[in-house]
Enzyme design. Sequence first.
Site, PDB file in Angstrom:
ATOM      1  N   LYS A 116       0.815  -1.224   0.000  1.00  0.00           N
ATOM      2  CA  LYS A 116       0.000   0.000   0.000  1.00  0.00           C
ATOM      3  C   LYS A 116       0.847   1.272   0.000  1.00  0.00           C
ATOM      4  CE  LYS A 116      -3.365  -2.822   0.143  1.00  0.00           C
ATOM      5  NZ  LYS A 116      -4.091  -3.151  -1.080  1.00  0.00           N
ATOM      6  N   GLU A 200      -0.643   8.767   7.580  1.00  0.00           N
ATOM      7  CA  GLU A 200      -1.436   9.772   6.863  1.00  0.00           C
ATOM      8  C   GLU A 200      -2.164  10.651   7.862  1.00  0.00           C
ATOM      9  OE1 GLU A 200      -4.167   7.487   4.488  1.00  0.00           O
ATOM     10  OE2 GLU A 200      -2.744   7.339   2.837  1.00  0.00           O
ATOM     11  N   HIS A 235     -15.743  -2.464   7.921  1.00  0.00           N
ATOM     12  CA  HIS A 235     -15.101  -2.623   6.616  1.00  0.00           C
ATOM     13  C   HIS A 235     -15.787  -3.641   5.720  1.00  0.00           C
ATOM     14  CE1 HIS A 235     -12.171   0.082   8.186  1.00  0.00           C
ATOM     15  NE2 HIS A 235     -11.943  -0.720   9.201  1.00  0.00           N
ATOM     16  N   ARG A 291      -8.891  -6.768  -8.696  1.00  0.00           N
ATOM     17  CA  ARG A 291      -9.799  -7.904  -8.889  1.00  0.00           C
ATOM     18  C   ARG A 291     -11.184  -7.393  -9.291  1.00  0.00           C
ATOM     19  NH1 ARG A 291      -9.980  -6.518  -3.380  1.00  0.00           N
ATOM     20  NH2 ARG A 291     -12.089  -5.846  -2.872  1.00  0.00           N
TER      21      ARG A 291
END
Length: 451
Positions: A116, A200, A235, A291
């Site tokens: 990431k 972040e 999530h 995907r």
Amino acid sequence: MFKKVLIANRGEIALRIIRACKELDIATVAVYSEADADSLHVRFADEIVCIGPGPSAQSYLQIPRIISAAEVTNAEAIHPGYGFLAENADFAEVCESCNIKFIGPEPQMIRDMGNKAKAKETMKNAGVPVIPGSDGILKDKNEAKKIAHGIGYPVIIKASAGGGGRGMRIVRDADGIDRAFETAANEAQTGFGNPDLYMEKFIEHPRHIEIQILADSHGNIVPLGERECSIQRKHQKLIEESPSPIITPKIRKKMAEAAIKGAEAVNYQNAGTIEFLYEDGNFYFMEMNTRIQVEHPVTELVFGIDLIRRQIEIAAGLKFNWNKNYKMRGHAIECRINAEDPAKDFRPSPGKITSFHVPGGYGVRVDTHAYAGYVIPPFYDSLIAKLITHGKTREQALTRMSRCLEEFVIEGIATTIPFLEMILQQEDFIAGNFDTRYVEKIQAKMYAAAA
Ligand code: MV4
């Protein structure tokens, strides 16, 4: 075109892929676990191979068994669906080395986007907006403190090998850095075998908006609008729609341009999704999914494109000969119906479905592998059906969705249908006024009303 494709998955997505193959006159091979012997993907495929016991670590995640199944049946390609091995670069690599076409991007692409911190760096260099933070991996706690001081609290520390919400820590002041850094690094090491972290600025109330793209092997890339995915819990998305109620044509164009720039920079191939966090008219790259996604049907309905068919055609080397400026038509919304009990904090509710009646009519699509008498095994995710409605306007799609949720009958197990019906009735949801924290708010309200 391929003559035979193996589907390395189960459930509704395995059925969805088998259907696309049939329309392309491609023979299908299903792999299945002992727990899935009575599953529809096993009945609808031309050939079947049992690959082990129920737990996915012993079946759907067993690379050698799946490759053997492809070899004994002479399948030329493997479609991985979503989850399981869909974003496993090693699997894609083994397919390649065995001369089996992996229906998806190149292994190195999967690996690069799985990292990431690296993915973010790549996108930033390509000119895609990113959230202010560390330049790549954090060296140590001291560097973490310096960067946090620079961008201002709160900050979020993320595992570079994580993603989808796994391995994150929010830090609200300098005193919190040491502990967060340590636990996040430990968790990342244990969970993903890689302790690398990045930082972040933490955005308190973002919306999750993602852009679907298709890219062929000849350099053609098409953006297929956005999906609004802010209605989620832990999530897990519950409701997705396209277009997003808050995205203007101007922002859509900007997001699509950013997504294309990113995909071009890495020479991306096949279907992909660029996830953005959105707040107050600004959007930032978050992750790229290499995907097909669960929520792909809302894009299919709005654009009139069969994304699974396109994935297979792209893998077979076909060139796009289509108009790059696809037009959106109307509005589509998807509700995920899970075998979970919303009255018991969404506890899984596997078991036998005693009666099953699916809604229908104009503008209605149901993707499911369930039927009356089907026994939901306890080993896999709890998705039992995707209910998708399409309408001329958002209002029409929502009205149709409420009608369909009422019509849906599933007995024998608990499902998320009542919770979805309740969200569809909320004034704020109807007004398009929500963010990624909305579901926790509604759930609290529901429990308060029940108490
Ligand atoms: C964030 C964030 C706020 N600020 N990053 C969660 C999933 C993973 N892909 C990244 N996630 C987030 N990253 C910054 N800088 C908030 C989340 C987040 C979230 C994002 C999308 C959808 C739901 C979410 C729920 C909680 C946190």
